[in-house]
Design an enzyme around this catalytic site. Structure first.
Site, PDB file in Angstrom:
ATOM      1  N   GLU A  94       0.817  -1.214   0.000  1.00  0.00           N
ATOM      2  CA  GLU A  94       0.000   0.000   0.000  1.00  0.00           C
ATOM      3  C   GLU A  94       0.847   1.259   0.000  1.00  0.00           C
ATOM      4  OE1 GLU A  94      -3.518  -1.920   2.749  1.00  0.00           O
ATOM      5  OE2 GLU A  94      -2.521  -0.084   3.378  1.00  0.00           O
ATOM      6  N   CYS A 107       3.336   8.379   1.840  1.00  0.00           N
ATOM      7  CA  CYS A 107       3.741   7.375   2.821  1.00  0.00           C
ATOM      8  C   CYS A 107       4.066   6.093   2.055  1.00  0.00           C
ATOM      9  CB  CYS A 107       2.585   7.156   3.791  1.00  0.00           C
ATOM     10  SG  CYS A 107       2.870   5.818   4.953  1.00  0.00           S
ATOM     11  N   CYS A 114       5.107  -7.783   7.137  1.00  0.00           N
ATOM     12  CA  CYS A 114       6.123  -7.305   8.088  1.00  0.00           C
ATOM     13  C   CYS A 114       6.447  -8.415   9.077  1.00  0.00           C
ATOM     14  CB  CYS A 114       5.614  -6.077   8.831  1.00  0.00           C
ATOM     15  SG  CYS A 114       6.853  -5.430   9.980  1.00  0.00           S
ATOM     16  N   CYS A 118       3.536  -6.324  15.172  1.00  0.00           N
ATOM     17  CA  CYS A 118       2.976  -5.615  16.326  1.00  0.00           C
ATOM     18  C   CYS A 118       1.484  -5.932  16.429  1.00  0.00           C
ATOM     19  CB  CYS A 118       3.180  -4.111  16.177  1.00  0.00           C
ATOM     20  SG  CYS A 118       4.917  -3.679  15.973  1.00  0.00           S
ATOM     21  N   CYS A 121      -1.265  -3.959  14.350  1.00  0.00           N
ATOM     22  CA  CYS A 121      -0.945  -3.545  12.985  1.00  0.00           C
ATOM     23  C   CYS A 121      -1.375  -4.578  11.942  1.00  0.00           C
ATOM     24  CB  CYS A 121       0.555  -3.293  12.879  1.00  0.00           C
ATOM     25  SG  CYS A 121       1.057  -2.832  11.223  1.00  0.00           S
ATOM     26  N   CYS A 334      -2.063   1.296   8.154  1.00  0.00           N
ATOM     27  CA  CYS A 334      -1.311   0.555   7.145  1.00  0.00           C
ATOM     28  C   CYS A 334      -1.689  -0.919   7.130  1.00  0.00           C
ATOM     29  CB  CYS A 334       0.187   0.752   7.296  1.00  0.00           C
ATOM     30  SG  CYS A 334       0.819   0.555   8.944  1.00  0.00           S
TER      31      CYS A 334
HETATM   32  N1  SAH Z   1       7.477  -0.540  10.815  1.00  0.00           N
HETATM   33  C1  SAH Z   1       7.686   0.832  11.089  1.00  0.00           C
HETATM   34  C2  SAH Z   1       7.052   1.749  10.058  1.00  0.00           C
HETATM   35  C3  SAH Z   1       5.705   1.356   9.547  1.00  0.00           C
HETATM   36  S1  SAH Z   1       4.383   1.430  10.743  1.00  0.00           S
HETATM   37  C4  SAH Z   1       7.223   1.186  12.478  1.00  0.00           C
HETATM   38  O1  SAH Z   1       6.590   0.354  13.125  1.00  0.00           O
HETATM   39  O2  SAH Z   1       7.528   2.285  12.911  1.00  0.00           O
HETATM   40  C5  SAH Z   1       4.188   3.190  10.897  1.00  0.00           C
HETATM   41  C6  SAH Z   1       3.463   3.637  12.149  1.00  0.00           C
HETATM   42  O3  SAH Z   1       2.086   3.236  12.091  1.00  0.00           O
HETATM   43  C7  SAH Z   1       4.040   3.023  13.401  1.00  0.00           C
HETATM   44  O4  SAH Z   1       4.245   4.000  14.396  1.00  0.00           O
HETATM   45  C8  SAH Z   1       2.978   2.042  13.794  1.00  0.00           C
HETATM   46  O5  SAH Z   1       3.040   1.792  15.147  1.00  0.00           O
HETATM   47  C9  SAH Z   1       1.712   2.733  13.352  1.00  0.00           C
HETATM   48  N2  SAH Z   1       0.564   1.853  13.237  1.00  0.00           N
HETATM   49  C10 SAH Z   1       0.449   0.672  12.628  1.00  0.00           C
HETATM   50  N3  SAH Z   1      -0.790   0.154  12.770  1.00  0.00           N
HETATM   51  C11 SAH Z   1      -1.479   1.046  13.500  1.00  0.00           C
HETATM   52  C12 SAH Z   1      -2.809   1.095  13.989  1.00  0.00           C
HETATM   53  N4  SAH Z   1      -3.691   0.115  13.789  1.00  0.00           N
HETATM   54  N5  SAH Z   1      -3.165   2.174  14.702  1.00  0.00           N
HETATM   55  C13 SAH Z   1      -2.280   3.169  14.943  1.00  0.00           C
HETATM   56  N6  SAH Z   1      -1.024   3.187  14.505  1.00  0.00           N
HETATM   57  C14 SAH Z   1      -0.621   2.133  13.800  1.00  0.00           C
HETATM   58 FE1  SF4 Z   2       5.709  -3.915  11.219  1.00  0.00          FE
HETATM   59 FE2  SF4 Z   2       3.354  -2.799  11.629  1.00  0.00          FE
HETATM   60 FE3  SF4 Z   2       4.986  -3.214  13.692  1.00  0.00          FE
HETATM   61 FE4  SF4 Z   2       5.594  -1.314  11.890  1.00  0.00          FE
HETATM   62  S1  SF4 Z   2       3.813  -1.358  13.261  1.00  0.00           S
HETATM   63  S2  SF4 Z   2       6.973  -2.871  12.745  1.00  0.00           S
HETATM   64  S3  SF4 Z   2       4.772  -2.266  10.022  1.00  0.00           S
HETATM   65  S4  SF4 Z   2       4.033  -4.819  12.399  1.00  0.00           S
END
Ligand code: SAH
Ligand code: SF4
Length: 353
Positions: A94, A107, A114, A118, A121, A334
């Site tokens: 995306e 972005c 990934c 997390c 995410c 994302c």
């Molecule tokens: N992997 C990297 C960059 C991509 S994610 C990272 O984790 O920083 C970019 C940002 O989006 C991160 O701060 C992540 O914690 C946030 N993010 C991802 N999914 C999310 C969600 N469902 N709600 C809020 N923030 C989210």
């Molecule tokens: Fe990966 Fe999503 Fe965690 Fe960023 S927030 S490190 S994209 S799993």
């Protein structure tokens, strides 16, 4: 898949020169092609009108000039546009474009899926598929420039994937993005967001470029952080913060701490107090992100609570912002558009882990 064309832009300059020589073309063609690709933003060889037709045909037979194919687009009421890109091997990522006067932001994603996974995410849900190549990363910026009809002002590496687990390719892409003969965007207009990959942060610092670094902190101690970022790619907080300090000193740029607010998980006033202390110690800004719901039990605090948290940090003397819910009416977090797409009948099947 042998029908998949190779990406010309992912060839090294030496390999490109060798291809031209093997086809009896002078070396200056390389510069012509490069200008077509990055300055004139061409997406096919056919349109490169000052190249001999036979050469354009030969290039087209073997290579793709552009790596992305738009499979789906969503447009939000606030102008945010989200794109689902199909890649040459049928996988998807995306990209998000946030148009704003004098501050268009794109972005970009760095991986298909990934490996960090997390809990909140969508990108990590299906696991890791593969790294994006340098041109697949840079082409997302190029695509945004084409959409806007002008150069983007701001690149955030905050799409799918963990950028610092694909650092070799990201560095090549960033070189193209910053190159005056490429996309020509200054390092200060680029932000790299990481979940805290210590060796990656340290290597990034060694480049001595002025990219902005954003650390996805989300919790103020290792135990709480472990509830959000699973074992595997999570580093001890002390080491992560030390690497960020080193980055700030070498790059001369303030670090941003991203903090995804999850109700009942990381939003107590004691935790916010500790967040404030970490930010002050690191001389970092804080960006609060009320978490987007992706299904499951994790929800953001309500608006009044987010306000309280932001005020608490403000009173501590910390520079704080709350991420505006860009594109709240579309699948803005994302990985969401992609995960929806993959459940559509007839869609490209989710790649296996
Ligand atoms: N992997 C990297 C960059 C991509 S994610 C990272 O984790 O920083 C970019 C940002 O989006 C991160 O701060 C992540 O914690 C946030 N993010 C991802 N999914 C999310 C969600 N469902 N709600 C809020 N923030 C989210
Ligand atoms: Fe990966 Fe999503 Fe965690 Fe960023 S927030 S490190 S994209 S799993």
């Amino acid at each position: 898949m042998d029908s998949v064309k190779r990406l010309w832009k992912d060839l090294t300059p030496e390999a490109q020169t060798a291809w031209l020589a093997a086809h009896g073309e002078p070396a200056y063609r390389l510069k012509q092609i490069r200008e077509w690709l990055w300055v004139r933003r061409a997406v096919t060889f056919t349109e490169m009108s000052n190249l001999p037709v036979a050469m354009r045909i030969a290039l087209d037979a073997e290579f793709a000039a552009f790596s992305l194919n738009v499979l789906d687009t969503q447009k939000a009421g606030d102008g945010t546009r989200k794109f689902l890109f199909g890649l040459v091997d049928g996988t998807t990522v995306e990209g998000v474009l946030v148009p704003a006067p004098r501050r268009n932001t794109v972005c970009v994603s760095t991986q298909v899926g990934c490996p960090v996974r997390c809990v909140f995410c969508a990108s990590g849900r299906g696991g890791f598929v593969r790294n994006l190549t340098p041109s697949e990363i840079a082409d997302q910026v190029l695509f945004a420039c084409r959409e806007l009809g002008e150069r983007v002002n701001n690149v955030v590496v905050m799409g799918m994937g963990e950028p610092l687990l694909n650092l070799d390719n990201l560095l090549v892409a960033l070189e193209i993005i910053g190159d005056p003969a490429g996309l020509g965007l200054g390092a200060r207009h680029v932000t790299i967001s990481t979940s805290g990959i210590v060796p990656g942060i340290r290597r990034l610092a060694e480049q001595e470029k002025q990219w902005n670094l954003a650390l996805s902190l989300h919790a103020t101690d290792d135990e709480a952080r472990a509830q959000i970022i699973p074992e595997g790619h999570r580093f001890p907080l002390e080491e992560v913060l030390a690497a960020c300090r080193d980055y700030r000193e070498k790059a001369g740029r303030m670090v941003t701490l991203e903090y995804a607010l999850i109700r009942g998980m990381n939003d107590s006033s004691q935790e916010i107090q500790r967040l404030g202390a970490i930010a002050k110690d690191l001389r970092a800004k804080v960006n609060l992100i009320p978490c987007n719901r992706i299904g499951g039990k994790l929800v953001p605090p309500d608006r009044a609570e987010v306000r309280r948290i932001s005020d608490q940090l403000d009173r501590l003397g910390v520079q704080v912002s709350v991420r505006k819910e860009m594109g709240a009416d579309i699948d803005a977090a994302c990985g969401q558009l992609r995960s929806r797409y993959e459940t559509k009948p007839g869609a490209i099947p989710a790649a296996e882990e």
